[in-house]
Design a protein around this motif. Structure first.
Motif, mmCIF file in Angstrom:
data_model
loop_
_atom_site.group_PDB
_atom_site.id
_atom_site.type_symbol
_atom_site.label_atom_id
_atom_site.label_comp_id
_atom_site.label_asym_id
_atom_site.label_seq_id
_atom_site.Cartn_x
_atom_site.Cartn_y
_atom_site.Cartn_z
ATOM 1 N N THR A 54 0.834 -1.201 0.000
ATOM 2 C CA THR A 54 0.000 0.000 0.000
ATOM 3 C C THR A 54 0.871 1.254 0.000
ATOM 4 N N MET A 55 1.944 1.250 0.786
ATOM 5 C CA MET A 55 2.862 2.386 0.796
ATOM 6 C C MET A 55 3.466 2.588 -0.594
ATOM 7 N N ASP A 56 3.827 1.494 -1.256
ATOM 8 C CA ASP A 56 4.400 1.584 -2.594
ATOM 9 C C ASP A 56 3.392 2.185 -3.576
ATOM 10 N N SER A 57 2.145 1.760 -3.484
ATOM 11 C CA SER A 57 1.129 2.287 -4.395
ATOM 12 C C SER A 57 0.830 3.765 -4.128
ATOM 13 N N LEU A 58 1.061 4.220 -2.901
ATOM 14 C CA LEU A 58 0.842 5.623 -2.553
ATOM 15 C C LEU A 58 2.126 6.457 -2.638
ATOM 16 N N ASP A 59 3.214 5.844 -3.097
ATOM 17 C CA ASP A 59 4.528 6.499 -3.202
ATOM 18 C C ASP A 59 5.015 7.055 -1.864
ATOM 19 N N TYR A 63 6.064 5.312 6.677
ATOM 20 C CA TYR A 63 4.680 5.402 7.137
ATOM 21 C C TYR A 63 4.573 6.458 8.217
ATOM 22 N N THR A 64 3.576 7.332 8.095
ATOM 23 C CA THR A 64 3.316 8.335 9.121
ATOM 24 C C THR A 64 1.884 8.184 9.606
ATOM 25 N N SER A 65 1.603 8.748 10.737
ATOM 26 C CA SER A 65 0.275 8.646 11.330
ATOM 27 C C SER A 65 -0.784 9.209 10.392
ATOM 28 N N GLY A 66 -1.862 8.445 10.221
ATOM 29 C CA GLY A 66 -2.965 8.887 9.397
ATOM 30 C C GLY A 66 -2.783 8.670 7.902
ATOM 31 N N ALA A 67 -1.683 8.060 7.491
ATOM 32 C CA ALA A 67 -1.447 7.836 6.056
ATOM 33 C C ALA A 67 -2.540 6.939 5.471
ATOM 34 N N PHE A 68 -2.875 5.869 6.166
ATOM 35 C CA PHE A 68 -3.969 4.973 5.793
ATOM 36 C C PHE A 68 -4.159 3.987 6.934
ATOM 37 N N GLY A 69 -5.224 3.220 6.859
ATOM 38 C CA GLY A 69 -5.512 2.240 7.902
ATOM 39 C C GLY A 69 -5.703 0.856 7.320
ATOM 40 N N ASP A 74 -4.701 -4.844 1.254
ATOM 41 C CA ASP A 74 -5.273 -5.808 0.315
ATOM 42 C C ASP A 74 -5.377 -7.220 0.902
ATOM 43 N N ILE A 75 -5.531 -7.303 2.216
ATOM 44 C CA ILE A 75 -5.715 -8.597 2.876
ATOM 45 C C ILE A 75 -6.956 -8.524 3.758
ATOM 46 N N SER A 76 -7.498 -9.678 4.051
ATOM 47 C CA SER A 76 -8.645 -9.754 4.943
ATOM 48 C C SER A 76 -8.161 -10.248 6.299
ATOM 49 N N VAL A 77 -8.405 -9.466 7.321
ATOM 50 C CA VAL A 77 -7.966 -9.810 8.670
ATOM 51 C C VAL A 77 -9.185 -9.903 9.568
ATOM 52 N N PRO A 78 -9.366 -11.025 10.279
ATOM 53 C CA PRO A 78 -10.511 -11.124 11.192
ATOM 54 C C PRO A 78 -10.297 -10.214 12.400
ATOM 55 N N CYS A 79 -11.225 -9.304 12.636
ATOM 56 C CA CYS A 79 -11.062 -8.386 13.752
ATOM 57 C C CYS A 79 -12.298 -8.420 14.660
#
Length: 177
Positions: A54-59, A63-69, A74-79
């Protein structure tokens, strides 16, 4: 001639079974806890790989706070909901809770003075049980020191034992409950 077992024979058999059970339960607990660690390590690897994609696709390099969650990974994680334990249909934000662990996309702290390594890592905290508060940091391929394990452990602030996982406690608590 009466056939059957005497009271003494039955008591001896019960004592032997009792001794075997008392020896097996601690080994069972350790095996279960090591299985949970293996699950956490696998999950952290999947999360970190998805985070880096995801970081690569967003260039993004770091990683910084709030960049994405978790919702952009692109994975499914049971939460689960951290307070009720009820399953959630969608994981959002930088923090994800499962039954046994809390995962974070943005751990704090530094490793060998390199904040970039930690910013691009993921961490997990054991939420429940005797080892609640044990913190794991997964650096993936970003770790430059090849003599160190890519998964680091810290006993955190709530106790716990890295030694149970076969790891020595190192560093600071990168994420907390």
């Amino acid at each position: 001639m009466n056939k059957g077992f005497t009271l003494v024979e039955i008591l001896v058999a019960v004592m032997i079974v009792g001794l075997l059970v008392t020896m097996a339960v601690p080994m069972y607990d350790k095996t279960i806890e090591k299985a949970r660690l293996a699950e956490a390590r696998t999950m952290m690897k999947k999360i970190l790989e998805a985070k880096l994609r995801t970081m690569d696709s967003l260039d993004l390099e770091t990683y910084t706070s709030g960049a994405f969650g978790f919702e952009l990974l692109d994975i499914s994680v049971p939460c689960v909901d951290p307070t009720t334990g009820a399953k959630k249909s969608r994981c959002t934000g930088e923090t994800l809770y499962t039954k046994d662990f809390k995962y974070s996309l943005r751990p704090a702290g530094t490793v060998s003075g390199s904040a970039a390594n930690v910013a691009n890592a993921v961490c997990a905290v054991r939420r429940k049980g005797d080892n609640a508060g044990v913190v794991l940091l997964y650096l993936g391929e970003l770790e430059t020191n090849s003599t160190r394990d890519k998964t680091l452990c810290n006993n955190g602030t709530s106790g716990g034992s890295c030694e149970l996982y076969g790891m020595s406690s190192s560093g600071t608590a990168w994420c907390t409950l």
